[in-house]
Design an enzyme around this catalytic site. Sequence first.
Site, mmCIF file in Angstrom:
data_model
loop_
_atom_site.group_PDB
_atom_site.id
_atom_site.type_symbol
_atom_site.label_atom_id
_atom_site.label_comp_id
_atom_site.label_asym_id
_atom_site.label_seq_id
_atom_site.Cartn_x
_atom_site.Cartn_y
_atom_site.Cartn_z
ATOM 1 C CG ASP A 59 -47.364 40.376 68.828
ATOM 2 O OD1 ASP A 59 -47.976 40.974 67.927
ATOM 3 O OD2 ASP A 59 -46.439 40.902 69.495
ATOM 4 C CB SER A 125 -27.703 47.414 68.542
ATOM 5 O OG SER A 125 -26.920 47.602 67.381
ATOM 6 C CE1 TYR A 149 -30.325 48.054 65.177
ATOM 7 C CE2 TYR A 149 -32.407 46.995 65.700
ATOM 8 C CZ TYR A 149 -31.033 47.057 65.819
ATOM 9 O OH TYR A 149 -30.364 46.125 66.563
ATOM 10 C CE LYS A 153 -32.535 46.423 69.317
ATOM 11 N NZ LYS A 153 -33.171 45.314 70.080
ATOM 12 C CG LEU A 200 -19.434 41.373 55.256
ATOM 13 C CD1 LEU A 200 -19.448 41.819 53.796
ATOM 14 C CD2 LEU A 200 -18.186 41.905 55.951
HETATM 15 C C1 WQD Z 1 -20.709 45.458 57.943
HETATM 16 C C2 WQD Z 1 -19.735 46.024 56.922
HETATM 17 C C3 WQD Z 1 -20.776 47.430 55.271
HETATM 18 C C4 WQD Z 1 -23.045 44.179 53.372
HETATM 19 C C5 WQD Z 1 -25.683 46.580 61.244
HETATM 20 C C6 WQD Z 1 -26.569 47.280 62.228
HETATM 21 C C7 WQD Z 1 -26.257 46.800 63.621
HETATM 22 C C8 WQD Z 1 -26.384 45.293 63.669
HETATM 23 C C9 WQD Z 1 -25.438 44.663 62.654
HETATM 24 C C10 WQD Z 1 -28.593 44.655 64.364
HETATM 25 C C11 WQD Z 1 -20.013 47.500 56.585
HETATM 26 C C12 WQD Z 1 -20.169 46.183 54.629
HETATM 27 C C13 WQD Z 1 -22.220 44.885 54.219
HETATM 28 C C14 WQD Z 1 -22.724 44.069 51.998
HETATM 29 C C15 WQD Z 1 -20.744 45.358 52.375
HETATM 30 N N1 WQD Z 1 -27.702 44.877 63.388
HETATM 31 N N2 WQD Z 1 -21.078 45.462 53.728
HETATM 32 N N3 WQD Z 1 -21.575 44.663 51.545
HETATM 33 O O1 WQD Z 1 -23.843 47.958 59.196
HETATM 34 O O2 WQD Z 1 -21.990 47.342 60.837
HETATM 35 O O3 WQD Z 1 -24.350 46.921 61.473
HETATM 36 O O4 WQD Z 1 -25.833 45.173 61.366
HETATM 37 O O5 WQD Z 1 -28.398 44.691 65.552
HETATM 38 O O6 WQD Z 1 -27.176 47.372 64.508
HETATM 39 O O7 WQD Z 1 -26.282 48.664 62.173
HETATM 40 O O8 WQD Z 1 -23.292 45.529 59.708
HETATM 41 O O9 WQD Z 1 -23.001 43.542 58.288
HETATM 42 O O10 WQD Z 1 -24.516 45.433 57.474
HETATM 43 O O11 WQD Z 1 -22.041 45.754 57.487
HETATM 44 O O12 WQD Z 1 -19.710 45.900 51.931
HETATM 45 O O13 WQD Z 1 -23.466 43.442 51.171
HETATM 46 O O14 WQD Z 1 -19.869 45.321 55.700
HETATM 47 O O15 WQD Z 1 -20.577 48.576 54.467
HETATM 48 O O16 WQD Z 1 -18.771 48.146 56.375
HETATM 49 P P1 WQD Z 1 -23.318 47.044 60.240
HETATM 50 P P2 WQD Z 1 -23.289 45.017 58.196
#
Ligand code: WQD
Length: 337
Positions: A59, A125, A149, A153, A200
């Site tokens: 850790d 990020s 989060y 960062k 996503l």
């Molecule tokens: C992308 C798009 C959602 C899931 C986050 C963090 C960022 C980084 C990446 C760590 C958005 C849409 C998502 C779903 C959906 N993480 N979506 N249905 O929010 O841009 O970034 O993750 O470093 O710091 O903020 O990424 O993949 O969550 O979302 O419609 O089940 O997909 O609304 O438009 P995000 P995401």
Amino acid sequence: MPTILLTGATGYIASHTWLSLLSSGFEVLGVDDFSNSSPLVLDRLRELCGTRPVFERLDVTDRVAMHALFARHRIDAVVHFAAFKAVGDSTARPLAYYRNNVGGLLSVCDVMQANGCKRIVFSSSATVYGDPPSLPIREDSPLAATNPYGQTKLMGETMLRDLGAADAAWQTGCLRYFNPVGAHESGRIGEDPRGTPNNLMPFVAQVAVGRRPHLSVFGRDWPTIDGTGVRDYIHVCDLADGHVAALRRLLDTAGCFTVNLGTGQGNSVLEVVNAYARASGREVPVQFAPRRPGDIAACYADPLLAQQLLCWRAKHDLARMCADSWRWQSLNPEGFQ
Ligand code: WQD
């Protein structure tokens, strides 16, 4: 060649960076506490590299263990990946995120300083930009973290900026990732979120492979090309190569830098869904749902500074990202087992 310490080494981006570093001739030492990754990653790395990965379980907030590590190994630079990274979880558990993300970086820097190692690449990020006032996002865009989060960062970047200002011997590189997706072309390592995926593409992948019935699309009334959220998706192997380029700069050039690691290309949720369906040959049913709290309409990078400072640019397009993600998911339907 120099020896690079990777913290959070068996995580998604770190494991891909491990492969890129080895293929670039670096020596690599990995550490992880497996709080958010599987030890099986080490077996896959050994299979892909043909040699046993040099790894120790620890850790990074344990200073005694970290000092002992530096006493046993010559370490020329550190890439600090170890951190919790779920936006929603950080809102529910802020202290855990500050303790692990900020406390972990502080511990690593303290031990590095005490051992005369003053080169660090920091996993930051695009979330530090919050809801950008203009696009594409440049590194001098306003910073406005909107969740714990993102704050961790931002604090990490601030700590490293102040460290570099106080002691010119420190060389720091902050890499602001946009949206990492995809997997190594072998399909043997990839993104394996625990529980329900927040992001996503891993969610889409689990729908395509039959683990989930449909994707909930969070909002279709955003001011974007088709009403769904737009993001800058970057292949994890391009991201890994960006870390190699950042280390080369730190090893060759004095000073500190902060760069975006993105493609400069935005794609909507529905564009990703359609690209994934094409790449996998599978249906990806969707249901439209309300916007997710804290979400923004669009976010994509101006990638120019990384091209100038690191002589690096992303090469893979969305089709390749989906194809490589699908190969990993279809070969490992339940992730690392
Ligand atoms: C992308 C798009 C959602 C899931 C986050 C963090 C960022 C980084 C990446 C760590 C958005 C849409 C998502 C779903 C959906 N993480 N979506 N249905 O929010 O841009 O970034 O993750 O470093 O710091 O903020 O990424 O993949 O969550 O979302 O419609 O089940 O997909 O609304 O438009 P995000 P995401």
